[in-house]
Design a protein around this motif. Structure first.
Motif, PDB file in Angstrom:
ATOM      1  N   GLY A  62     102.900  -8.054  89.835  1.00  0.00           N
ATOM      2  CA  GLY A  62     102.747  -6.610  89.737  1.00  0.00           C
ATOM      3  C   GLY A  62     101.286  -6.192  89.781  1.00  0.00           C
ATOM      4  O   GLY A  62     100.421  -6.956  90.192  1.00  0.00           O
ATOM      5  N   THR A  63     101.034  -4.983  89.345  1.00  0.00           N
ATOM      6  CA  THR A  63      99.668  -4.457  89.346  1.00  0.00           C
ATOM      7  C   THR A  63      99.410  -3.686  88.060  1.00  0.00           C
ATOM      8  O   THR A  63     100.267  -2.935  87.592  1.00  0.00           O
ATOM      9  CB  THR A  63      99.451  -3.497  90.538  1.00  0.00           C
ATOM     10  N   VAL A  64      98.240  -3.890  87.496  1.00  0.00           N
ATOM     11  CA  VAL A  64      97.847  -3.226  86.258  1.00  0.00           C
ATOM     12  C   VAL A  64      96.475  -2.599  86.454  1.00  0.00           C
ATOM     13  O   VAL A  64      95.627  -3.167  87.132  1.00  0.00           O
ATOM     14  CB  VAL A  64      97.792  -4.239  85.088  1.00  0.00           C
ATOM     15  N   MET A  65      96.290  -1.426  85.898  1.00  0.00           N
ATOM     16  CA  MET A  65      94.947  -0.830  85.943  1.00  0.00           C
ATOM     17  C   MET A  65      94.377  -0.723  84.543  1.00  0.00           C
ATOM     18  O   MET A  65      95.114  -0.575  83.574  1.00  0.00           O
ATOM     19  CB  MET A  65      94.989   0.562  86.591  1.00  0.00           C
ATOM     20  N   LEU A  66      93.059  -0.821  84.454  1.00  0.00           N
ATOM     21  CA  LEU A  66      92.357  -0.604  83.193  1.00  0.00           C
ATOM     22  C   LEU A  66      91.570   0.684  83.337  1.00  0.00           C
ATOM     23  O   LEU A  66      90.892   0.877  84.343  1.00  0.00           O
ATOM     24  CB  LEU A  66      91.385  -1.753  82.908  1.00  0.00           C
ATOM     25  N   TYR A  67      91.681   1.569  82.385  1.00  0.00           N
ATOM     26  CA  TYR A  67      90.902   2.802  82.474  1.00  0.00           C
ATOM     27  C   TYR A  67      90.322   3.232  81.138  1.00  0.00           C
ATOM     28  O   TYR A  67      90.779   2.812  80.087  1.00  0.00           O
ATOM     29  CB  TYR A  67      91.719   3.943  83.088  1.00  0.00           C
ATOM     30  N   LYS A  68      89.304   4.061  81.241  1.00  0.00           N
ATOM     31  CA  LYS A  68      88.659   4.624  80.059  1.00  0.00           C
ATOM     32  C   LYS A  68      88.703   6.146  80.158  1.00  0.00           C
ATOM     33  O   LYS A  68      88.663   6.694  81.247  1.00  0.00           O
ATOM     34  CB  LYS A  68      87.194   4.169  79.976  1.00  0.00           C
ATOM     35  N   LEU A  69      88.800   6.784  79.017  1.00  0.00           N
ATOM     36  CA  LEU A  69      88.854   8.244  78.974  1.00  0.00           C
ATOM     37  C   LEU A  69      87.627   8.798  78.250  1.00  0.00           C
ATOM     38  O   LEU A  69      87.151   8.213  77.275  1.00  0.00           O
ATOM     39  CB  LEU A  69      90.108   8.717  78.237  1.00  0.00           C
ATOM     40  N   LEU A  70      87.138   9.933  78.720  1.00  0.00           N
ATOM     41  CA  LEU A  70      86.124  10.663  77.967  1.00  0.00           C
ATOM     42  C   LEU A  70      86.878  11.683  77.108  1.00  0.00           C
ATOM     43  O   LEU A  70      87.999  12.069  77.432  1.00  0.00           O
ATOM     44  CB  LEU A  70      85.148  11.357  78.919  1.00  0.00           C
ATOM     45  N   PRO A  71      86.274  12.101  76.007  1.00  0.00           N
ATOM     46  CA  PRO A  71      86.971  12.994  75.073  1.00  0.00           C
ATOM     47  C   PRO A  71      87.513  14.272  75.733  1.00  0.00           C
ATOM     48  O   PRO A  71      88.520  14.810  75.278  1.00  0.00           O
ATOM     49  CB  PRO A  71      85.911  13.329  74.024  1.00  0.00           C
ATOM     50  N   ASP A  72      86.866  14.734  76.802  1.00  0.00           N
ATOM     51  CA  ASP A  72      87.352  15.970  77.424  1.00  0.00           C
ATOM     52  C   ASP A  72      88.435  15.709  78.474  1.00  0.00           C
ATOM     53  O   ASP A  72      88.854  16.617  79.178  1.00  0.00           O
ATOM     54  CB  ASP A  72      86.193  16.757  78.051  1.00  0.00           C
ATOM     55  N   GLY A  73      88.885  14.452  78.562  1.00  0.00           N
ATOM     56  CA  GLY A  73      90.010  14.160  79.431  1.00  0.00           C
ATOM     57  C   GLY A  73      89.646  13.518  80.769  1.00  0.00           C
ATOM     58  O   GLY A  73      90.521  13.021  81.467  1.00  0.00           O
ATOM     59  N   GLN A  76      88.261   7.402  84.091  1.00  0.00           N
ATOM     60  CA  GLN A  76      87.757   6.495  85.115  1.00  0.00           C
ATOM     61  C   GLN A  76      88.575   5.214  85.079  1.00  0.00           C
ATOM     62  O   GLN A  76      88.619   4.543  84.052  1.00  0.00           O
ATOM     63  CB  GLN A  76      86.268   6.177  84.872  1.00  0.00           C
ATOM     64  N   VAL A  77      89.220   4.908  86.187  1.00  0.00           N
ATOM     65  CA  VAL A  77      89.902   3.623  86.318  1.00  0.00           C
ATOM     66  C   VAL A  77      88.829   2.589  86.639  1.00  0.00           C
ATOM     67  O   VAL A  77      88.154   2.704  87.672  1.00  0.00           O
ATOM     68  CB  VAL A  77      90.955   3.664  87.442  1.00  0.00           C
ATOM     69  N   VAL A  78      88.626   1.632  85.757  1.00  0.00           N
ATOM     70  CA  VAL A  78      87.522   0.694  85.945  1.00  0.00           C
ATOM     71  C   VAL A  78      87.931  -0.581  86.678  1.00  0.00           C
ATOM     72  O   VAL A  78      87.108  -1.230  87.307  1.00  0.00           O
ATOM     73  CB  VAL A  78      86.848   0.332  84.607  1.00  0.00           C
ATOM     74  N   GLU A  79      89.215  -0.939  86.586  1.00  0.00           N
ATOM     75  CA  GLU A  79      89.666  -2.125  87.321  1.00  0.00           C
ATOM     76  C   GLU A  79      91.110  -1.957  87.757  1.00  0.00           C
ATOM     77  O   GLU A  79      91.899  -1.333  87.064  1.00  0.00           O
ATOM     78  CB  GLU A  79      89.571  -3.388  86.451  1.00  0.00           C
ATOM     79  N   VAL A  80      91.423  -2.518  88.893  1.00  0.00           N
ATOM     80  CA  VAL A  80      92.810  -2.634  89.332  1.00  0.00           C
ATOM     81  C   VAL A  80      93.084  -4.122  89.467  1.00  0.00           C
ATOM     82  O   VAL A  80      92.465  -4.800  90.285  1.00  0.00           O
ATOM     83  CB  VAL A  80      93.039  -1.920  90.670  1.00  0.00           C
ATOM     84  N   CYS A  97      89.328  -0.683  76.916  1.00  0.00           N
ATOM     85  CA  CYS A  97      90.018   0.060  77.968  1.00  0.00           C
ATOM     86  C   CYS A  97      91.486   0.190  77.604  1.00  0.00           C
ATOM     87  O   CYS A  97      91.999  -0.541  76.771  1.00  0.00           O
ATOM     88  CB  CYS A  97      89.963  -0.711  79.287  1.00  0.00           C
ATOM     89  N   THR A  98      92.148   1.118  78.253  1.00  0.00           N
ATOM     90  CA  THR A  98      93.598   1.178  78.194  1.00  0.00           C
ATOM     91  C   THR A  98      94.137   0.402  79.383  1.00  0.00           C
ATOM     92  O   THR A  98      93.583   0.486  80.481  1.00  0.00           O
ATOM     93  CB  THR A  98      94.080   2.638  78.273  1.00  0.00           C
ATOM     94  N   ALA A  99      95.188  -0.390  79.162  1.00  0.00           N
ATOM     95  CA  ALA A  99      95.811  -1.146  80.249  1.00  0.00           C
ATOM     96  C   ALA A  99      97.167  -0.538  80.542  1.00  0.00           C
ATOM     97  O   ALA A  99      98.004  -0.419  79.644  1.00  0.00           O
ATOM     98  CB  ALA A  99      95.954  -2.614  79.867  1.00  0.00           C
ATOM     99  N   GLU A 100      97.390  -0.136  81.789  1.00  0.00           N
ATOM    100  CA  GLU A 100      98.650   0.500  82.164  1.00  0.00           C
ATOM    101  C   GLU A 100      99.134  -0.076  83.486  1.00  0.00           C
ATOM    102  O   GLU A 100      98.337  -0.310  84.396  1.00  0.00           O
ATOM    103  CB  GLU A 100      98.427   2.024  82.290  1.00  0.00           C
ATOM    104  N   THR A 101     100.440  -0.280  83.574  1.00  0.00           N
ATOM    105  CA  THR A 101     100.991  -0.827  84.821  1.00  0.00           C
ATOM    106  C   THR A 101     101.034   0.252  85.903  1.00  0.00           C
ATOM    107  O   THR A 101     101.238   1.422  85.614  1.00  0.00           O
ATOM    108  CB  THR A 101     102.426  -1.341  84.603  1.00  0.00           C
ATOM    109  N   LEU A 102     100.816  -0.160  87.133  1.00  0.00           N
ATOM    110  CA  LEU A 102     100.971   0.748  88.268  1.00  0.00           C
ATOM    111  C   LEU A 102     102.371   0.607  88.836  1.00  0.00           C
ATOM    112  O   LEU A 102     102.984   1.559  89.304  1.00  0.00           O
ATOM    113  CB  LEU A 102      99.936   0.420  89.350  1.00  0.00           C
ATOM    114  N   VAL A 103     102.863  -0.619  88.815  1.00  0.00           N
ATOM    115  CA  VAL A 103     104.239  -0.912  89.210  1.00  0.00           C
ATOM    116  C   VAL A 103     104.800  -1.884  88.168  1.00  0.00           C
ATOM    117  O   VAL A 103     104.054  -2.370  87.318  1.00  0.00           O
ATOM    118  CB  VAL A 103     104.286  -1.577  90.608  1.00  0.00           C
ATOM    119  N   GLU A 104     106.079  -2.124  88.250  1.00  0.00           N
ATOM    120  CA  GLU A 104     106.700  -3.132  87.386  1.00  0.00           C
ATOM    121  C   GLU A 104     105.819  -4.368  87.321  1.00  0.00           C
ATOM    122  O   GLU A 104     105.288  -4.799  88.342  1.00  0.00           O
ATOM    123  CB  GLU A 104     108.026  -3.568  87.996  1.00  0.00           C
TER     124      GLU A 104
END
Lengths: 237, 237
Positions: A62-73, A76-80, A97-104
């Motif tokens: 599958g595929t996972v992305m790592l992203y960071k958020l700034l307080p105002d929303g 930035q996705v830092v890695e795929v 970072c937050t890790a979230e799946t892009l697909v299963e």
DNA sequence: CGTTGGTTTGAGAGCACTCAAGCACTGTGG
DNA sequence: CCACAGTGCTTGAGTGCTCTCAAACCAACG
């Protein structure tokens, strides 16, 4: 249409940012170390930025992305990440970072303590980190120095195996220099990965379409008419 | 003026991008593995992007930057390294960045083969890479999502120890929330690090000066009048 | 057939860039 | 001691790329 075919070959978004095979020397990955296999649906958060970092994760499928958020929303996705990649390592005690799946996705988890102990795991880790580092360096150039068109062109080129890298063979032979892509990211995710807005991504894609470089069959199904022509637009040639 | 004082404390540019101590568990670094010590003058190239990667380097003293060039001359500084940081690792057989000193530097070199063999070195490496990774993630947010003012503010804040991070104590006590900085980068280097032009960096600095946030004694000697005020401008609060 | 979520297109504004000139500090030579 | 490049930094004017805000479009679905 060869979309399914391309997908079956593990192409499509499957080799994003991959110029060389990663971690393939260790075919077993965490499995060999008793990693716990877990399944995650599409667009599911595996862990949040700020959560305590206690485990290490290996993406098996599958595929996972790592992203960071700034307080105002702003996001930035830092890695795929692709299969073989390892994530969850933190310099502090919390995930950065937050890790979230892009697909299963299939993920293998192991305890951080195990890593400290095993030399083999350390070796595997070093190799993967070195690779991710290289990708991050290239991405920094993209974010810091490339125009919108160059960013999108670079993004698309990364989805084409064996092209655009140092060992690019150029257009194979003659006329036929096309390629079918299956995107696994929404426009919003692409924008947040490339440091652009969703509208700019859409406009650039439309522009490439208008110029005959690509053909858009569906938002997530793109045919590259001229791979080499697109490659010329990445800013790297 | 407390510039010398700050410098003597190892501050100034000395802790750029450092939110937590790096690799300090291994006080000896490469020295313990027979690393060859080398000296480099200010603004000297240690290796070029594309050179064969045969050695691993540990920065013992001074500051080194890693950068990548696009064929048309655009440059992106991807990392600014501090003592303890390791560089020269490559995912392929060639260096993916050019390494150049910002100031005089002491470097310790060891052969890549040695690293394969030593488990201790692997552990040290993992730790350092994890840290650099974290810095690269944060830098990706800066490059992809922050405004010029936010970039410069973030850059300056990274030069202030113990501030701006998660454990920021806020303004110590009351009125006195100032700090003296000694920059070790030219405006061009700062611009290439922040993904801006030299003129924009200069304009932002002038603007911060006009607003009373900082005082510029010399181009490379900046006094922060209100650390907390500057921190508010990084986009992270 | 209306709703929904994601995408595309349009109009206008603003931020950072480009090009160009001016300024400040340094070292050199008369 | 001063004139004079030389270098790096700052400031100015104008442009343009990307963003913002808003509306239209489209496919999927109930």
């Amino acid at each position: 249409m060869a979309y399914l075919e391309a997908d079956a070959l593990g192409y499509g978004a499957g080799n994003l940012n991959r110029t060389a095979p990663v971690c393939e020397t260790n075919k077993t990955g965490f499995a060999a170390f008793g990693g716990k296999a877990t399944h995650h649906d599409s667009h599911t958060v595996i862990y949040y930025e700020g959560d305590p970092a206690k485990r290490l994760y290996e993406l098996v499928k599958g595929t996972v992305m790592l992203y960071k958020l700034l307080p105002d929303g702003r996001r930035q996705v830092v890695e795929v990440l692709q299969s073989g990649d390892i994530f969850g390592l933190s310099s502090g005690s919390e995930n950065d970072c937050t890790a979230e799946t892009l697909v299963e996705a299939e993920v293998s988890e192991i305890d951080l303590k195990q890593v400290e102990a095993s030399a083999d795991l350390q070796r595997l880790l070093t190799k993967c980190l070195t690779n991710q580092m290289h990708v991050l360096h290239e991405h920094a150039v993209l974010l810091g120095r490339k125009s919108a068109v160059e960013r999108v062109a670079s993004f698309l080129m990364h989805l084409v195996p064996e092209r655009g890298g140092p060992g690019c063979p150029g257009p194979r032979g003659e006329a036929d220099d096309g390629f079918d892509l299956q995107l696994h990211m929404t426009r919003q995710e692409i924008a947040d990965y490339l440091g652009l807005t969703i509208e700019t991504v859409s406009r650039v894609v439309s522009d490439l379409k208008r110029r005959g470089i690509i053909r858009v069959d569906r938002a997530d199904k793109i045919h590259l008419n001229k791979v080499c022509g697109l490659c010329q637009m990445t800013g790297m040639h």
